[in-house]
Write an enzyme that holds these catalytic residues in place. Sequence first.
Site, PDB file in Angstrom:
ATOM      1  CG  HIS C 142      -1.913   1.004   1.386  1.00 52.36           C
ATOM      2  ND1 HIS C 142      -1.661   2.277   1.831  1.00 52.36           N
ATOM      3  CD2 HIS C 142      -3.238   0.957   1.120  1.00 52.36           C
ATOM      4  CE1 HIS C 142      -2.789   2.967   1.846  1.00 52.36           C
ATOM      5  NE2 HIS C 142      -3.769   2.193   1.416  1.00 52.36           N
ATOM      6  CG  ASP C 219       0.004  -2.336   6.017  1.00 54.47           C
ATOM      7  OD1 ASP C 219      -0.987  -2.358   6.784  1.00 54.47           O
ATOM      8  OD2 ASP C 219       0.017  -1.694   4.956  1.00 54.47           O
ATOM      9  CD  GLN C 222      -7.702  -3.953   4.047  1.00 56.45           C
ATOM     10  OE1 GLN C 222      -8.703  -4.557   4.446  1.00 56.45           O
ATOM     11  NE2 GLN C 222      -7.745  -2.689   3.636  1.00 56.45           N
ATOM     12  CE  LYS C 245      -7.627   0.548   6.144  1.00 57.78           C
ATOM     13  NZ  LYS C 245      -8.249   1.131   4.949  1.00 57.78           N
ATOM     14  CB  CYS C 384      -3.594   3.367  -1.530  1.00 54.74           C
ATOM     15  SG  CYS C 384      -4.632   4.757  -1.100  1.00 54.74           S
TER      16      CYS C 384
HETATM   17  C1  LIG Z   1      -3.012  -2.644   3.427  1.00 53.06           C
HETATM   18  C2  LIG Z   1      -3.235  -1.257   3.906  1.00 53.06           C
HETATM   19  N1  LIG Z   1      -2.227  -0.577   4.489  1.00 53.06           N
HETATM   20  C3  LIG Z   1      -2.378   0.665   4.956  1.00 53.06           C
HETATM   21  C4  LIG Z   1      -3.581   1.313   4.846  1.00 53.06           C
HETATM   22  C5  LIG Z   1      -3.670   2.708   5.352  1.00 53.06           C
HETATM   23  O1  LIG Z   1      -4.563   2.785   6.420  1.00 53.06           O
HETATM   24  P1  LIG Z   1      -4.983   4.244   6.945  1.00 53.06           P
HETATM   25  O2  LIG Z   1      -5.543   4.966   5.786  1.00 53.06           O
HETATM   26  O3  LIG Z   1      -5.995   3.967   7.991  1.00 53.06           O
HETATM   27  O4  LIG Z   1      -3.745   4.872   7.459  1.00 53.06           O
HETATM   28  C6  LIG Z   1      -4.665   0.650   4.259  1.00 53.06           C
HETATM   29  C7  LIG Z   1      -5.993   1.262   4.117  1.00 53.06           C
HETATM   30  O5  LIG Z   1      -6.244   2.103   3.299  1.00 53.06           O
HETATM   31  C8  LIG Z   1      -4.482  -0.658   3.777  1.00 53.06           C
HETATM   32  O6  LIG Z   1      -5.482  -1.318   3.198  1.00 53.06           O
END
Ligand SMILES: Cc1ncc(COP(=O)(O)O)c(C=O)c1O
Lengths: 141, 141, 426, 426
Positions: C142, C219, C222, C245, C384
């Site tokens: 991401h 990370d 998810q 989430k 993203c």
């Molecule tokens: C795999 C992953 N990493 C990081 C993020 C970033 O999360 P956040 O936008 O809550 O910082 C997301 C969600 O958009 C994600 O799906």
Amino acid sequence: MGIGSDMYRQQILDHYKNPRNHGRLDSPTFSHTGENPSCGDTITMDVQLADDGETIERVAFSGDGCAISQASASMLTQRLPGTTLSELNEMDTDDITEMLGVDISPMRVKCAVLARQVAQDGAKIHDGEIEIEQTKTEDDD
Amino acid sequence: MGIGSDMYRQQILDHYKNPRNHGRLDSPTFSHTGENPSCGDTITMDVQLADDGETIERVAFSGDGCAISQASASMLTQRLPGTTLSELNEMDTDDITEMLGVDISPMRVKCAVLARQVAQDGAKIHDGEIEIEQTKTEDDD
Amino acid sequence: MEAKESYPVNVGAIRSDFPILERNVGGDTSTPGEHDDDTTPLVYLDNAATSHTPKQVVDSIVEYYHGYNSNVHRGIHHLSQEASIAYEDAHDRVAEFIGASGGREEVAFTKNTTEAMNTVAYAWGLNELSPDDSVVLTEMEHHASLVTWQQIAKKVGAEVRYIRIDEDGRLDMEHAKELIDDSTKMVSVVHISNTLGTINPVSDLADMAHDVGAYIFVDGAQSAPTRPVDVETIDADFFAFSGHKMCGPTGIGALYGKRDILDEMQPYHYGGSMIRRVTFDDATWEDLPWKFEAGTPPIAQGIGFAAAIDYLDDIGMENVQAHEELLAEYAYDRLSEFDDIEIYGPPGDDRGGLVSFNLDGVHAHDLSSILNEQGVAIRAGDHCTQPLHDKLGAAASTRASFYIYNTKDEVDALVEGLDIARELFA
Amino acid sequence: MEAKESYPVNVGAIRSDFPILERNVGGDTSTPGEHDDDTTPLVYLDNAATSHTPKQVVDSIVEYYHGYNSNVHRGIHHLSQEASIAYEDAHDRVAEFIGASGGREEVAFTKNTTEAMNTVAYAWGLNELSPDDSVVLTEMEHHASLVTWQQIAKKVGAEVRYIRIDEDGRLDMEHAKELIDDSTKMVSVVHISNTLGTINPVSDLADMAHDVGAYIFVDGAQSAPTRPVDVETIDADFFAFSGHKMCGPTGIGALYGKRDILDEMQPYHYGGSMIRRVTFDDATWEDLPWKFEAGTPPIAQGIGFAAAIDYLDDIGMENVQAHEELLAEYAYDRLSEFDDIEIYGPPGDDRGGLVSFNLDGVHAHDLSSILNEQGVAIRAGDHCTQPLHDKLGAAASTRASFYIYNTKDEVDALVEGLDIARELFA
Ligand SMILES: Cc1ncc(COP(=O)(O)O)c(C=O)c1O
Ligand SMILES: Cc1ncc(COP(=O)(O)O)c(C=O)c1O
């Protein structure tokens, strides 16, 4: 609720205003200093052991800070003589609350246990168990 | 609601599937390219002016992207010839919505106005008013 | 929408905890909160972007503001005591949820996963990485991880390497072995890809990282919301996830780090609550985790986060996972029926609860708009993961992602919506 | 507590918007939210730490979660449109509130004031400061500004200078003139001191900064909540404040910056929403303000922040200011009656709505505990200004701070509480 205070009972105020064993010992077996950064309390404990190297003979404290921290130190100097280092190390927060004879509100527990923590850390340094310069009270004590 | 779409009326889909004036002009007076980064839409507009240097004679577009952006570009190539550069510069989002004949949902407005923005920026570069390499559609257009 | 079938979780009961699921959509969107002109029932399949928030969590926030709102730490008065205890306990609750035996000292609250990643990249990366070092990522990272490490690496002159994905969207572990070498100081990998649905072998990657003396940052944005996670079983050095989430509020996330590592790490943001002593010349730092929480923290959000975890644990994370798997497989199977649909990522029986795909001849944004007109909320775009999309050869894709309140009927609504797009674009 | 007198604001009506003001305190604090054993009415005088949150703001948050919760930006579906519009409009609302004519492009949402300060220190300071440069602060800076610039300056080798305060706790403007010189690149000053109550001449300081080509960062954490602020009249380059101190939620703050400056500034946190194009090699950035908001932002909190501003604007910031001044002066006068009280900062008719003091022979923490037992919530400690306290020769002080719902009766309750402390410690 007497004059309006649960925590500041006569005994605590008396020890704060007339601290027992306040000052320094001439030849302590060990001394240690600690602080409670969030309150600005500081305590130095001087401990003198009996010849068995295990039984506490005399204790004095010096320092600065709120009534709870200073009264707790003062009471501790009366309480410790006669006990052993291992008994000291077993003292927990409940023992301090009991000694103080009042309920200490959660945000003031750090003040209440500072003196005990300093004494315990001093003993551990003396025994070579830990190496630290200064004690500070932790949240989750 | 016909077959279930407010935004994808026949006219839009027709322009998307059969884009008018698609391709490049041989000798445009100016060309300009822009993109809508959030959608990945890209549009290049070629504009040929009449001898007065002010009236738009022919327009062609090329590019890639969603139906809204491509149909809007296609319609614009039909709409612009005969208008002047200053008339082009006065076109706003309402003019585009009117041209498209449908309500564009807020998050798709960027797609709808991309072609117009590219044409306007191209004209301004041609007039020496601005200096940019590429157009991108802004949120608060 | 009633759950007519039996699911690993009690969908009917769960849905009744989420008032938003009862609403209609389709009207004018320019006046948020006014729904009079909305007539199409909502089918919400955008859970990988953000989940909805049950009454229990919203109530915990209301209870905070109206009951014991106060600034935390150091406040001696009653309200501050209540707020401090609740806020600090929330750290323990989060630690417990991910199996962090160090409790609150191993969990700093952040705004979101992205801030957690940046905290480590700045506080550790900027100080510890040098030009001969490498950071190993995956092609499916991401942007929160990919852009962050890429830019921090640029600042220090370190190299960034990307572990390749294979045809099925799985990591090429042979390639990983090649890339993770003595120069590697950090391996940052997504636990479950938010685009492909791939579940990565993070525990194996942790071993590979540790074998060369590197740290691994997992990370969990998810994974933590959708299945049981144990950071110590994974042996992750860092782990991050977001409240929003997983039934929690926006504005809160967690950074887990092994205590020894966090202890040695420099602080990042400076300000109140993170200091011990300050003079005009210098400063010293508070204990963990407060060293990493400068200023007035997201108090209500931290408390709501813990309430969300209570909510999920009541359902049982094994059950959440089973429900996710059931819907992912069902959606994968239904979408596989059609030749004009390209699905990205591994097969339906081996993926997280999301399916990204493209319908031939219809741009993902158009598809999303058309589905929206049927009440079906899905995400269209690059999710993203732009470089991954470049590699897949798609500017954008459409993603349906599921959570505890979704049903097969809702997947069917999505599939039917595709027919309308096909007809329009025929 | 009913407002028997007339005040610049309708205290009675305002109090009824804050359910928390109705509660009692004094019982066991270990179960936040359970108040059965609380019997002492609450007198809340800790508003400089955090204000309470009216129903209107809490309702806006509930309405968001139960009505149109969704991730923002780029989402095409209905809920995302509603959430995006509300969240983006909230930026305009905040911009309007502080007189930023550039609208949303000049206002990035942060977690709090502290994050806003760190954002500029890292994104601008770390890149632009060099060893020959100086940063000018004041002796009364909050740790958010003091520690941040001190540590960033250490990293780049720049010098930090502190403008002296005089006996009354006002800035020595002659000293300011000496310190702000050609080496100066940043002047970071607190608008209203959260310890002394001093209202600083930020507009004059802005002129001095601009004369030498430096930027000025005005810390508005205590000013934006309590009086009309116009960043363009001040001519501030940066301005920051927190939602939680002005009827808003925790977890949200704002960084104002002049558009040209923000435009040239590098981004800080990397991740989703702040990028335009990303490849495996590099990335480009989104427009303002999104360039400075990486990841899923505090959506509900941003919306609640705007609702708080609506609430305050309905009351009128001039009236809020008048009420603050009235209570500050009253408290100052009442506390001045006693010889055993030392008050810090300027006289009662020239200060923000707070009074810090010490009572002879009673440690601030003891005093706070004793007052707490009377239901009076005040803050005791260094108020995140340790170096200032060192200079004042006090390890800690006691601070009473007022807001729109406070009354003179509550000040009287504080003064009476002091008597109990005196008796106990006599
Ligand atoms: C795999 C992953 N990493 C990081 C993020 C970033 O999360 P956040 O936008 O809550 O910082 C997301 C969600 O958009 C994600 O799906
Ligand atoms: C003057 C001043 N600056 C900065 C801050 C920091 O605000 P926050 O904790 O919301 O980041 C505060 C509040 O504590 C303050 O009073």
